[in-house]
Design a protein around this motif. Structure first.
Motif, PDB file in Angstrom:
ATOM      1  N   ALA A  28       3.302   2.337 -44.963  1.00 29.60           N
ATOM      2  CA  ALA A  28       3.185   0.872 -44.852  1.00 29.60           C
ATOM      3  C   ALA A  28       2.831   0.518 -43.418  1.00 29.60           C
ATOM      4  N   ILE A  29       1.697   1.031 -42.958  1.00 31.10           N
ATOM      5  CA  ILE A  29       1.335   0.873 -41.540  1.00 31.10           C
ATOM      6  C   ILE A  29       0.234  -0.168 -41.343  1.00 31.10           C
ATOM      7  N   GLY A  30       0.179  -1.134 -42.227  1.00 33.51           N
ATOM      8  CA  GLY A  30      -0.753  -2.229 -42.009  1.00 33.51           C
ATOM      9  C   GLY A  30      -1.956  -2.185 -42.927  1.00 33.51           C
ATOM     10  N   ARG A  70      -1.566 -13.603 -41.606  1.00 33.94           N
ATOM     11  CA  ARG A  70      -1.920 -13.156 -42.958  1.00 33.94           C
ATOM     12  C   ARG A  70      -0.697 -13.275 -43.856  1.00 33.94           C
ATOM     13  N   GLN A  71      -0.627 -14.380 -44.548  1.00 36.02           N
ATOM     14  CA  GLN A  71       0.473 -14.697 -45.439  1.00 36.02           C
ATOM     15  C   GLN A  71      -0.105 -15.209 -46.755  1.00 36.02           C
ATOM     16  N   ILE A  72       0.732 -15.254 -47.798  1.00 32.03           N
ATOM     17  CA  ILE A  72       0.236 -15.761 -49.083  1.00 32.03           C
ATOM     18  C   ILE A  72      -0.168 -17.227 -48.936  1.00 32.03           C
ATOM     19  N   HIS A  78       9.649   4.298 -37.517  1.00 32.28           N
ATOM     20  CA  HIS A  78       8.813   3.341 -36.777  1.00 32.28           C
ATOM     21  C   HIS A  78       8.441   3.945 -35.422  1.00 32.28           C
ATOM     22  N   ARG A  79       7.205   3.735 -35.021  1.00 33.44           N
ATOM     23  CA  ARG A  79       6.729   4.405 -33.803  1.00 33.44           C
ATOM     24  C   ARG A  79       7.260   3.785 -32.510  1.00 33.44           C
ATOM     25  N   ARG A  80       7.851   2.572 -32.628  1.00 33.47           N
ATOM     26  CA  ARG A  80       8.419   1.931 -31.428  1.00 33.47           C
ATOM     27  C   ARG A  80       9.923   1.719 -31.622  1.00 33.47           C
ATOM     28  N   ASP A  81      10.546   0.996 -30.665  1.00 28.77           N
ATOM     29  CA  ASP A  81      11.990   0.771 -30.799  1.00 28.77           C
ATOM     30  C   ASP A  81      12.314  -0.665 -31.208  1.00 28.77           C
ATOM     31  N   GLU A 138       9.665 -14.675 -50.839  1.00 29.20           N
ATOM     32  CA  GLU A 138      10.713 -15.670 -50.561  1.00 29.20           C
ATOM     33  C   GLU A 138      10.227 -16.784 -49.656  1.00 29.20           C
ATOM     34  N   ASN A 139       8.934 -16.672 -49.237  1.00 31.70           N
ATOM     35  CA  ASN A 139       8.482 -17.642 -48.236  1.00 31.70           C
ATOM     36  C   ASN A 139       7.268 -18.437 -48.694  1.00 31.70           C
ATOM     37  N   TYR A 140       7.077 -18.541 -50.007  1.00 34.45           N
ATOM     38  CA  TYR A 140       5.993 -19.404 -50.504  1.00 34.45           C
ATOM     39  C   TYR A 140       6.630 -20.768 -50.784  1.00 34.45           C
ATOM     40  N   PHE A 177      11.146  -3.666 -34.327  1.00 29.45           N
ATOM     41  CA  PHE A 177      10.309  -3.952 -35.487  1.00 29.45           C
ATOM     42  C   PHE A 177       9.404  -5.147 -35.230  1.00 29.45           C
ATOM     43  N   ARG A 178       8.271  -5.120 -35.893  1.00 31.90           N
ATOM     44  CA  ARG A 178       7.310  -6.208 -35.824  1.00 31.90           C
ATOM     45  C   ARG A 178       7.625  -7.289 -36.872  1.00 31.90           C
ATOM     46  N   GLY A 179       8.315  -6.894 -37.926  1.00 33.60           N
ATOM     47  CA  GLY A 179       8.574  -7.790 -39.068  1.00 33.60           C
ATOM     48  C   GLY A 179       9.560  -8.904 -38.744  1.00 33.60           C
ATOM     49  N   GLY A 186       6.422   2.678 -40.981  1.00 32.88           N
ATOM     50  CA  GLY A 186       5.877   1.395 -40.540  1.00 32.88           C
ATOM     51  C   GLY A 186       6.976   0.511 -39.979  1.00 32.88           C
ATOM     52  N   GLY A 187       6.576  -0.532 -39.258  1.00 34.11           N
ATOM     53  CA  GLY A 187       7.573  -1.418 -38.656  1.00 34.11           C
ATOM     54  C   GLY A 187       7.288  -2.884 -38.910  1.00 34.11           C
ATOM     55  N   GLY A 188       6.402  -3.173 -39.857  1.00 36.23           N
ATOM     56  CA  GLY A 188       6.064  -4.571 -40.178  1.00 36.23           C
ATOM     57  C   GLY A 188       6.815  -5.050 -41.416  1.00 36.23           C
ATOM     58  N   ASN A 189       6.454  -6.232 -41.872  1.00 38.01           N
ATOM     59  CA  ASN A 189       7.162  -6.813 -43.025  1.00 38.01           C
ATOM     60  C   ASN A 189       7.032  -5.953 -44.275  1.00 38.01           C
ATOM     61  N   THR A 190       5.881  -5.333 -44.463  1.00 36.11           N
ATOM     62  CA  THR A 190       5.705  -4.517 -45.664  1.00 36.11           C
ATOM     63  C   THR A 190       6.659  -3.334 -45.657  1.00 36.11           C
ATOM     64  N   ALA A 191       6.749  -2.641 -44.520  1.00 37.99           N
ATOM     65  CA  ALA A 191       7.634  -1.479 -44.424  1.00 37.99           C
ATOM     66  C   ALA A 191       9.086  -1.897 -44.641  1.00 37.99           C
ATOM     67  N   LEU A 192       9.469  -3.032 -44.054  1.00 37.01           N
ATOM     68  CA  LEU A 192      10.854  -3.503 -44.204  1.00 37.01           C
ATOM     69  C   LEU A 192      11.135  -3.852 -45.663  1.00 37.01           C
ATOM     70  N   GLU A 193      10.196  -4.544 -46.297  1.00 39.48           N
ATOM     71  CA  GLU A 193      10.382  -4.897 -47.719  1.00 39.48           C
ATOM     72  C   GLU A 193      10.418  -3.639 -48.590  1.00 39.48           C
ATOM     73  N   ASP A 194       9.539  -2.703 -48.289  1.00 37.39           N
ATOM     74  CA  ASP A 194       9.512  -1.457 -49.071  1.00 37.39           C
ATOM     75  C   ASP A 194      10.838  -0.714 -48.926  1.00 37.39           C
TER      76      ASP A 194
HETATM   77  P1  NAP Z   1       1.586  -4.970 -39.894  1.00 34.89           P
HETATM   78  O1  NAP Z   1       2.361  -6.225 -39.716  1.00 34.89           O
HETATM   79  O2  NAP Z   1       0.259  -4.832 -39.235  1.00 34.89           O
HETATM   80  O3  NAP Z   1       2.531  -3.785 -39.409  1.00 34.89           O
HETATM   81  C1  NAP Z   1       2.093  -2.459 -39.426  1.00 34.89           C
HETATM   82  C2  NAP Z   1       3.182  -1.578 -38.826  1.00 34.89           C
HETATM   83  O4  NAP Z   1       2.768  -0.226 -38.897  1.00 34.89           O
HETATM   84  C3  NAP Z   1       3.473  -1.897 -37.358  1.00 34.89           C
HETATM   85  O5  NAP Z   1       4.857  -1.863 -37.128  1.00 34.89           O
HETATM   86  C4  NAP Z   1       2.748  -0.783 -36.617  1.00 34.89           C
HETATM   87  O6  NAP Z   1       3.415  -0.412 -35.438  1.00 34.89           O
HETATM   88  C5  NAP Z   1       2.810   0.356 -37.597  1.00 34.89           C
HETATM   89  N1  NAP Z   1       1.660   1.258 -37.481  1.00 34.89           N
HETATM   90  C6  NAP Z   1       0.346   0.938 -37.446  1.00 34.89           C
HETATM   91  N2  NAP Z   1      -0.422   2.047 -37.388  1.00 34.89           N
HETATM   92  C7  NAP Z   1       0.431   3.091 -37.378  1.00 34.89           C
HETATM   93  C8  NAP Z   1       0.251   4.491 -37.337  1.00 34.89           C
HETATM   94  N3  NAP Z   1      -0.970   5.045 -37.308  1.00 34.89           N
HETATM   95  N4  NAP Z   1       1.348   5.280 -37.348  1.00 34.89           N
HETATM   96  C9  NAP Z   1       2.591   4.737 -37.387  1.00 34.89           C
HETATM   97  N5  NAP Z   1       2.834   3.410 -37.458  1.00 34.89           N
HETATM   98  C10 NAP Z   1       1.756   2.603 -37.439  1.00 34.89           C
HETATM   99  O7  NAP Z   1       1.318  -4.622 -41.450  1.00 34.89           O
HETATM  100  P2  NAP Z   1       2.101  -5.025 -42.779  1.00 34.89           P
HETATM  101  O8  NAP Z   1       3.558  -4.851 -42.612  1.00 34.89           O
HETATM  102  O9  NAP Z   1       1.428  -4.333 -43.885  1.00 34.89           O
HETATM  103  O10 NAP Z   1       1.808  -6.575 -42.935  1.00 34.89           O
HETATM  104  C11 NAP Z   1       0.453  -7.046 -42.995  1.00 34.89           C
HETATM  105  C12 NAP Z   1       0.447  -8.566 -42.934  1.00 34.89           C
HETATM  106  O11 NAP Z   1       1.068  -9.105 -44.108  1.00 34.89           O
HETATM  107  C13 NAP Z   1       1.274  -9.085 -41.747  1.00 34.89           C
HETATM  108  O12 NAP Z   1       0.639 -10.235 -41.262  1.00 34.89           O
HETATM  109  C14 NAP Z   1       2.602  -9.397 -42.369  1.00 34.89           C
HETATM  110  O13 NAP Z   1       3.345 -10.378 -41.661  1.00 34.89           O
HETATM  111  C15 NAP Z   1       2.181  -9.881 -43.748  1.00 34.89           C
HETATM  112  N6  NAP Z   1       3.294  -9.689 -44.702  1.00 34.89           N
HETATM  113  C16 NAP Z   1       4.203 -10.669 -44.803  1.00 34.89           C
HETATM  114  C17 NAP Z   1       5.300 -10.528 -45.638  1.00 34.89           C
HETATM  115  C18 NAP Z   1       6.324 -11.623 -45.696  1.00 34.89           C
HETATM  116  O14 NAP Z   1       6.133 -12.643 -45.049  1.00 34.89           O
HETATM  117  N7  NAP Z   1       7.419 -11.465 -46.435  1.00 34.89           N
HETATM  118  C19 NAP Z   1       5.452  -9.365 -46.387  1.00 34.89           C
HETATM  119  C20 NAP Z   1       4.503  -8.357 -46.261  1.00 34.89           C
HETATM  120  C21 NAP Z   1       3.414  -8.528 -45.393  1.00 34.89           C
HETATM  121  P3  NAP Z   1       3.471  -1.414 -34.163  1.00 34.89           P
HETATM  122  O15 NAP Z   1       4.506  -2.437 -34.495  1.00 34.89           O
HETATM  123  O16 NAP Z   1       3.847  -0.518 -33.048  1.00 34.89           O
HETATM  124  O17 NAP Z   1       2.073  -1.980 -34.016  1.00 34.89           O
END
Ligand code: NAP
Length: 307
Positions: free
Chosen positions: A237-239, A284-286, A173-176, A48-50, A178-180, A150-158
């Motif tokens: 979806a932990i990155g 890291r975005q498209i 999510h391991r914290r309280d 949705e963000n391209y 979200f990173r997304g 996970g707590g990033g955008n991928t986990a939220l989208e999933d």
């Molecule tokens: P990410 O942003 O790096 O988030 C990874 C999440 O997993 C974090 O919340 C992290 O916790 C957690 N985590 C990491 N290691 C863990 C472990 N061993 N056990 C439990 N939780 C763990 O990764 P991502 O969501 O895959 O995204 C990757 C990149 O693509 C990012 O730059 C993201 O913004 C981008 N992306 C963008 C979109 C969009 O714009 N729509 C969609 C998908 C991805 P902490 O928060 O505590 O570090």
């Protein structure tokens, strides 16, 4: 041996954009892709963000890019690179099928892969309930409970994608916090069948029958209490983690394994460029991957003109 001006490793947004720019600049350009078209966007239900595109599925965006690459006259081979000789003026890439390609410049756009948890049961039940791609495998768990970690955008989208298919989605999510992005967090909070477990870490993938996943054992990090969540599917979806061992020894990597290259996408080797998620970068975005693709192709062109 086939000869090209620019060889590109990876057919994600960075690699395909680099091919469009490289070929349009008059350079004979080939992409080598080991898996699927689009890279990570192939696993993205909705983008949705391209800019200027509105809402589009990752697969459709990848196909649009592919069509543009082909229309421009660049080539794509689905053949993974297994070894690379990147020094000197003629670079060589050897593929899984045993072919050797020679290029005057190389753009590495091989992206990054989903990180693994490393907990008991993850490897055993990978493909039998443990998955790294909600859009690929979500359909197998229709009408069943699932877990997303996970707590990033991928986990939220999933979680949002699975909430439309599954009875319940446990989001761990391991914290309280979200990173997304806020828009995704708000959408997740609004979904009735997504149950959020903050401050919680996964301990072990469980199976009732030793064949398929039946749940996940988790621990609350605040009170140290353990519990079990019932789930037929567990989505990790932990990155991301880079996959650059192939180039180690020739190309400088940062401590996390990403290729050291700045906004000009230049690596430590003349004529070798890194574009998209594979290089050290903060966003890291498209759109930034596509931007890198254009820059890397332009810099490759500058390099080739000097040869
Ligand atoms: P990410 O942003 O790096 O988030 C990874 C999440 O997993 C974090 O919340 C992290 O916790 C957690 N985590 C990491 N290691 C863990 C472990 N061993 N056990 C439990 N939780 C763990 O990764 P991502 O969501 O895959 O995204 C990757 C990149 O693509 C990012 O730059 C993201 O913004 C981008 N992306 C963008 C979109 C969009 O714009 N729509 C969609 C998908 C991805 P902490 O928060 O505590 O570090």
């Amino acid at each position: 041996m086939e000869q090209y001006d620019i060889l590109i490793i990876g057919a994600g947004p960075a690699g395909m954009t680099a091919a469009i720019y490289g070929q349009r600049a008059g350079y004979r350009t080939l992409i080598l892709e080991e898996a699927v078209l689009g890279g990570q966007i192939a696993n993205t239900p909705e983008v949705e963000n391209y800019p200027a595109v509105g809402k589009i599925s990752g697969v459709e965006l990848g196909m649009n890019l592919y069509n543009q690459v082909i229309e421009q006259g660049a080539q794509i081979e689905f053949d993974g690179v297994v070894s690379a000789q990147l020094e000197g003026t003629e670079k060589r890439l050897t593929t899984q099928s045993g072919k050797v390609y020679a290029g005057r410049a190389v753009i590495i756009a091989n992206g990054a892969k989903r990180r693994k948890l490393g907990i008991p049961g993850e490897e055993t039940y990978a493909g039998r309930g443990v998955s790294y791609c909600a859009t690929c495998d979500g359909g197998f768990f229709k009408g069943k409970p699932t877990v997303v970690i996970g707590g990033g955008n991928t986990a939220l989208e999933d979680a949002l994608y699975l909430a439309n298919l599954c009875t319940q989605v446990h989001l761990i999510h391991r914290r309280d916090a979200f990173r997304g992005s806020k828009v995704l967090v708000d959408a997740v909070l609004a979904k009735e069948n997504i149950l959020i477990h903050y401050d919680t870490v996964p301990l072990e993938v469980l199976s009732d029958d030793g064949q398929k996943v039946s749940g996940l054992r988790v621990r609350n990090v605040k009170d140290d209490r353990q519990s079990q969540l019932e789930a037929a599917g567990i989505f990790v979806a932990i990155g991301l983690a880079p996959d650059n061992q192939l180039f180690a020894g020739q190309i400088a990597l940062d401590p996390a394994g990403y290729i050291v290259a700045g906004e000009d996408c230049k690596t430590n080797l003349d004529g070798v460029f890194a574009a998209g998620d594979t290089r050290t970068k903060s966003v890291r975005q498209i759109v930034t991957a596509a931007g890198d693709g254009a820059v890397a192709a332009a810099e490759a062109g500058n390099y080739l003109m000097r040869q």
